[in-house]
Design an enzyme around this catalytic site. Structure first.
Site, PDB file in Angstrom:
ATOM      1  N   LEU A  23       0.856  -1.175   0.000  1.00  0.00           N
ATOM      2  CA  LEU A  23       0.000   0.000   0.000  1.00  0.00           C
ATOM      3  C   LEU A  23       0.892   1.224   0.000  1.00  0.00           C
ATOM      4  O   LEU A  23       2.001   1.200   0.550  1.00  0.00           O
ATOM      5  CB  LEU A  23      -0.884   0.046   1.260  1.00  0.00           C
ATOM      6  CG  LEU A  23      -1.965  -1.029   1.423  1.00  0.00           C
ATOM      7  CD1 LEU A  23      -2.692  -0.819   2.741  1.00  0.00           C
ATOM      8  CD2 LEU A  23      -2.946  -1.019   0.273  1.00  0.00           C
ATOM      9  N   ASP A  24       0.443   2.311  -0.622  1.00  0.00           N
ATOM     10  CA  ASP A  24       1.174   3.562  -0.541  1.00  0.00           C
ATOM     11  C   ASP A  24       1.352   3.957   0.930  1.00  0.00           C
ATOM     12  O   ASP A  24       0.508   3.625   1.774  1.00  0.00           O
ATOM     13  CB  ASP A  24       0.414   4.686  -1.264  1.00  0.00           C
ATOM     14  CG  ASP A  24       0.235   4.411  -2.744  1.00  0.00           C
ATOM     15  OD1 ASP A  24       1.039   3.641  -3.302  1.00  0.00           O
ATOM     16  OD2 ASP A  24      -0.707   4.971  -3.325  1.00  0.00           O
ATOM     17  N   MET A  25       2.407   4.692   1.221  1.00  0.00           N
ATOM     18  CA  MET A  25       2.681   5.091   2.597  1.00  0.00           C
ATOM     19  C   MET A  25       1.491   5.843   3.195  1.00  0.00           C
ATOM     20  O   MET A  25       1.138   5.654   4.361  1.00  0.00           O
ATOM     21  CB  MET A  25       3.936   5.963   2.667  1.00  0.00           C
ATOM     22  CG  MET A  25       4.330   6.353   4.078  1.00  0.00           C
ATOM     23  SD  MET A  25       5.898   7.238   4.171  1.00  0.00           S
ATOM     24  CE  MET A  25       5.385   8.840   3.501  1.00  0.00           C
ATOM     25  N   ARG A  79      -5.701   6.332  -7.225  1.00  0.00           N
ATOM     26  CA  ARG A  79      -5.473   7.772  -7.167  1.00  0.00           C
ATOM     27  C   ARG A  79      -5.405   8.383  -8.571  1.00  0.00           C
ATOM     28  O   ARG A  79      -5.988   9.445  -8.839  1.00  0.00           O
ATOM     29  CB  ARG A  79      -4.177   8.052  -6.386  1.00  0.00           C
ATOM     30  CG  ARG A  79      -4.235   7.541  -4.958  1.00  0.00           C
ATOM     31  CD  ARG A  79      -2.868   7.449  -4.294  1.00  0.00           C
ATOM     32  NE  ARG A  79      -2.272   8.763  -4.064  1.00  0.00           N
ATOM     33  CZ  ARG A  79      -1.096   8.940  -3.461  1.00  0.00           C
ATOM     34  NH1 ARG A  79      -0.399   7.884  -3.053  1.00  0.00           N
ATOM     35  NH2 ARG A  79      -0.628  10.150  -3.275  1.00  0.00           N
TER      36      ARG A  79
END
Length: 288
Positions: free
Chosen positions: A129-131, A231
């Site tokens: 997952l993105d930070m 996103r």
């Protein structure tokens, strides 16, 4: 690292060779070691390589350093691993926003290090997952199971569902975005829609409700796993995520993207696994 794997065979009848090669995806070199060292037992007995394995048989595999060399990483803080599901081979944890799944440098501490400390052994990242994104993340607890769950991921047999808060009033109950995604040539942090050179990316989006402040709460299901896929797709169609520092110019607060559900069939038991991850910070930021 010596470890033993014991499973009750959930698969249809087949030979030992078929089981190790096609079901368990054990590499050829390691299959050779298992055979020459006589490290395969069926119902407690050493077997012939062509022996049949029936549904319900107890399979025992012994691995050592020549099969999977020992890998060590720094241990993190076990109290930072919010466990949602765990068995002998897999663990799913709830990642908070602002934490990396794994470090970019050998000594960098991230979620992987905290999970490894929690389990007492080096774990392996299955997906990321993105930070800035919170939610459920799956890890393998040994190198034996890693290629098996990686195949599930590649074959789209691991379902990942997200909640996202977008700018704007989402126009339809459900949409599917299929624009290809590639790297931004001007900003290495970002991705862009690139129909000519990008990779296939498919995101299913469904409206949960329209919210205050001209926003929408939506569910997103990934059929592919490109970097920043949700996103990029939502921003490209005019519905950037609230709190997105890369794709929303008018933003503040946390990135409003949360991996709330992870589901798949366990490859070693064939049982259905479904976990949901709460996020107090995500829910706190949702407008009424």
């Amino acid at each position: 690292m010596t470890f033993t794997v014991k499973i009750t065979n959930p698969y249809p009848k087949g030979s030992v060779k078929e089981l190790l090669e096609k079901r368990l995806l054990i590499p050829r070199k390691i299959r050779h070691f298992l055979r020459t060292k006589k490290h395969v037992f069926i119902n407690g007995e050493m077997i012939n390589w062509q022996s049949p394995v029936n549904t319900g048989d107890l399979i025992e595999l012994i691995f050592d350093d020549s099969d999977y060399p020992t890998k060590t990483i720094p241990m993190g803080n076990k109290d930072l691993a919010d466990c949602l599901y765990e068995d002998e081979h897999l663990i799913i944890v709830n990642k908070p926003e602002g934490m990396k799944v794994h470090g970019n440098e050998p000594k960098e501490i991230a979620l992987l290090n905290h999970v490894s400390s929690y389990t007492g052994q080096t774990c392996y990242v299955v997906h990321r997952l993105d930070m800035e994104t919170s939610g459920a993340v799956l890890f393998a607890k040994n190198p034996f199971i890693l290629p098996i769950v990686n195949r599930l991921l590649e074959n789209k047999h691991i379902q990942r569902e997200y909640l996202a808060l977008t700018a704007g009033q989402f126009p339809e109950k459900s949409l599917v975005f299929k624009e290809r995604i590639g790297r931004d040539r001007h900003d290495r942090r970002k991705r862009v829609v690139d129909q000519k050179h990008g990779q296939t990316a498919i995101t299913q989006v469904s409206l949960v409700r329209h919210c205050a402040n001209h926003t929408s709460l939506v569910k997103c299901r990934l059929q592919t796993g490109r970097t920043h896929q949700i996103r990029v797709h939502l921003a490209y169609h005019g519905y950037p995520l609230i709190g997105d520092p890369l794709y929303n110019q008018h933003t503040a607060g946390r990135l409003m993207l949360h991996a709330y559900q992870l589901s798949f069939t366990h490859p070693l038991t064939l049982k259905k696994i479904k976990v949901q991850a709460r996020s107090d910070s995500f829910e706190k930021e949702l407008p009424k």
